[in-house]
Motif scaffolding. Structure first.
Motif, PDB file in Angstrom:
ATOM      1  N   ALA A  33       0.796  -1.273  -0.009  1.00 38.69           N
ATOM      2  CA  ALA A  33      -0.040  -0.051   0.027  1.00 38.69           C
ATOM      3  C   ALA A  33       0.942   1.483  -0.039  1.00 38.69           C
ATOM      4  N   LEU A  34       1.889   1.193   0.739  1.00 41.73           N
ATOM      5  CA  LEU A  34       2.879   2.454   0.781  1.00 41.73           C
ATOM      6  C   LEU A  34       3.618   2.641  -0.604  1.00 41.73           C
ATOM      7  N   LEU A  35       3.989   1.444  -1.005  1.00 43.46           N
ATOM      8  CA  LEU A  35       4.495   1.656  -2.477  1.00 43.46           C
ATOM      9  C   LEU A  35       3.327   2.131  -3.349  1.00 43.46           C
ATOM     10  N   GLU A  36       2.056   1.725  -3.607  1.00 38.57           N
ATOM     11  CA  GLU A  36       1.032   2.243  -4.233  1.00 38.57           C
ATOM     12  C   GLU A  36       1.075   3.826  -4.152  1.00 38.57           C
ATOM     13  N   GLY A  37       1.014   4.228  -2.777  1.00 36.32           N
ATOM     14  CA  GLY A  37       1.060   5.867  -2.786  1.00 36.32           C
ATOM     15  C   GLY A  37       2.255   6.528  -3.512  1.00 36.32           C
ATOM     16  N   PHE A  38       3.414   5.890  -3.054  1.00 42.74           N
ATOM     17  CA  PHE A  38       4.769   6.402  -3.802  1.00 42.74           C
ATOM     18  C   PHE A  38       4.554   6.464  -5.163  1.00 42.74           C
ATOM     19  N   CYS A  39       3.901   5.278  -5.880  1.00 46.22           N
ATOM     20  CA  CYS A  39       3.886   5.361  -7.477  1.00 46.22           C
ATOM     21  C   CYS A  39       2.718   6.329  -7.678  1.00 46.22           C
ATOM     22  N   ARG A  40       1.967   6.772  -6.971  1.00 52.95           N
ATOM     23  CA  ARG A  40       0.806   7.576  -7.646  1.00 52.95           C
ATOM     24  C   ARG A  40       1.368   8.859  -7.597  1.00 52.95           C
ATOM     25  N   ILE A  41       2.280   9.425  -6.670  1.00 57.86           N
ATOM     26  CA  ILE A  41       3.044  10.776  -6.526  1.00 57.86           C
ATOM     27  C   ILE A  41       4.173  10.777  -7.714  1.00 57.86           C
ATOM     28  N   TYR A  42       4.759   9.507  -7.884  1.00 62.23           N
ATOM     29  CA  TYR A  42       5.770   9.568  -8.862  1.00 62.23           C
ATOM     30  C   TYR A  42       5.306   9.900 -10.309  1.00 62.23           C
ATOM     31  N   MET A  43       4.023   9.196 -10.386  1.00 64.75           N
ATOM     32  CA  MET A  43       3.139   9.309 -11.876  1.00 64.75           C
ATOM     33  C   MET A  43       2.867  10.927 -12.024  1.00 64.75           C
ATOM     34  N   GLY A  44       2.735  11.631 -11.166  1.00 63.94           N
ATOM     35  CA  GLY A  44       2.216  13.117 -11.336  1.00 63.94           C
ATOM     36  C   GLY A  44       0.692  13.115 -11.217  1.00 63.94           C
ATOM     37  N   VAL A  45       0.011  12.227 -10.704  1.00 64.81           N
ATOM     38  CA  VAL A  45      -1.521  12.304 -10.920  1.00 64.81           C
ATOM     39  C   VAL A  45      -1.970  12.675  -9.395  1.00 64.81           C
ATOM     40  N   HIS A  46      -1.151  12.694  -8.239  1.00 62.12           N
ATOM     41  CA  HIS A  46      -1.405  12.841  -7.140  1.00 62.12           C
ATOM     42  C   HIS A  46      -0.671  13.630  -6.318  1.00 62.12           C
ATOM     43  N   TYR A  47      -0.930  14.595  -5.410  1.00 65.92           N
ATOM     44  CA  TYR A  47      -0.335  15.391  -4.312  1.00 65.92           C
ATOM     45  C   TYR A  47      -0.135  14.221  -3.151  1.00 65.92           C
ATOM     46  N   PRO A  48       0.904  14.444  -2.589  1.00 65.92           N
ATOM     47  CA  PRO A  48       1.128  13.573  -1.282  1.00 65.92           C
ATOM     48  C   PRO A  48      -0.005  13.608  -0.282  1.00 65.92           C
ATOM     49  N   THR A  49      -0.877  14.586  -0.228  1.00 72.66           N
ATOM     50  CA  THR A  49      -1.670  14.731   0.961  1.00 72.66           C
ATOM     51  C   THR A  49      -2.784  14.009   0.150  1.00 72.66           C
ATOM     52  N   ASP A  50      -2.889  13.839  -0.918  1.00 70.88           N
ATOM     53  CA  ASP A  50      -4.058  12.953  -1.579  1.00 70.88           C
ATOM     54  C   ASP A  50      -3.917  11.644  -1.366  1.00 70.88           C
ATOM     55  N   VAL A  51      -2.803  11.262  -1.077  1.00 74.12           N
ATOM     56  CA  VAL A  51      -2.319   9.651  -0.845  1.00 74.12           C
ATOM     57  C   VAL A  51      -2.532   9.584   0.677  1.00 74.12           C
ATOM     58  N   VAL A  52      -2.017  10.514   1.422  1.00 74.23           N
ATOM     59  CA  VAL A  52      -2.223  10.340   2.993  1.00 74.23           C
ATOM     60  C   VAL A  52      -3.913  10.278   3.307  1.00 74.23           C
TER      61      VAL A  52
END
Length: 248
Positions: free
Chosen positions: A160-179
């Motif tokens: 799940a943590l890796l998923e969050g990192f990928c979403r930010i890396y891909m440029g489609v979400h802010y870190p707070t979106d993931v949190v």
């Protein structure tokens, strides 16, 4: 001359304002820092992260749950583990439904719409950004698996943590979106777990004693006695058994 200096300084100040604000915004800073990793990355790496972030983590979660289910069927505590594994995707579905009105209320645009220079791997996303559906889904499943089995649950939390990192890396979400997605998935999976497990565990026991008992216990309904005897001698892997692994 004074009026000219004043006139020229105002646009400069106004122009510098957003830059200073962006630089002081930790959310945006982390976005650029994590997304910037891909600036010099090879094409194959970007495509790998794109696939992992869109589909790969969810596939890995499904395989992890399958392995957990397969091993749990050989233990006397199988009904509780199976109930937790059933709860995991249910919790994820509920969390995604809860996120629908949250997105409409917050109405946060995708980061690449408000910030230039991002390395966007997935084009064409027009829905709102907060909270991240992928992060919500992954964390809800991970917490559900952790409720069922701690060892597999820790692996799921890592995914799940890796998923969050990928979403930010891909440029489609802010870190707070993931949190926010992590918080939503965790809250739904944990807060609704007691009533859910109170319903699903007896149901799993009923299935275990039926013709479909192989879904809960290896060998079907008749295997419960021998499994209980085997567990009394201790598990083969020395982990302390699934009863010690249950988090609920």
């Amino acid at each position: 001359m004074d009026s000219l200096a004043s006139a020229t300084s105002e646009p400069l100040t106004a122009a510098a304002g957003p830059v200073v604000e962006a630089e002081s915004n930790l959310d945006v800073e982390l976005l650029y820092d994590i997304n910037g990793i891909g600036t010099d990355a090879p094409h194959w790496f970007d495509r790998t992260v794109e696939w992992v972030g869109e589909y790969g983590i969810l596939v890995a979660m499904a395989l992890l749950m399958l392995f957990c289910w397969w091993g749990a069927r050989k233990r006397s505590g199988a009904p509780g583990v199976v109930a937790g594994l059933v709860w995991a995707p249910i919790a994820a579905g509920i969390a995604l439904l809860v996120n629908i009105p949250i997105r409409e209320i917050v109405e946060r645009p995708r980061p690449f719409l408000d910030h230039e220079g991002l390395h966007v791997l997935v084009e064409g996303k027009t829905d709102y950004s907060f909270a991240s559906d992928h992060s919500t889904l992954a964390m809800a499943i991970a917490v559900g698996v952790f409720i069922a089995h701690r060892r597999y649950g820790l692996a799921a939390l890592g995914l799940a943590l890796l998923e969050g990192f990928c979403r930010i890396y891909m440029g489609v979400h802010y870190p707070t979106d993931v949190v926010g997605g992590f918080a939503l998935g965790t809250a739904v999976a944990l807060l609704l777990a007691p009533p859910a497990m109170a319903l699903l565990t007896p149901l799993a026991r009923t299935v275990a004693d039926s013709r479909a008992g192989w879904l809960v216990r290896a060998g079907g309904a008749g295997a419960s006695a021998s499994e209980g005897e085997a567990d009394s001698n201790g598990p083969a892997d020395g982990s302390g058994g699934h009863r010690n692994d249950l988090a609920a």
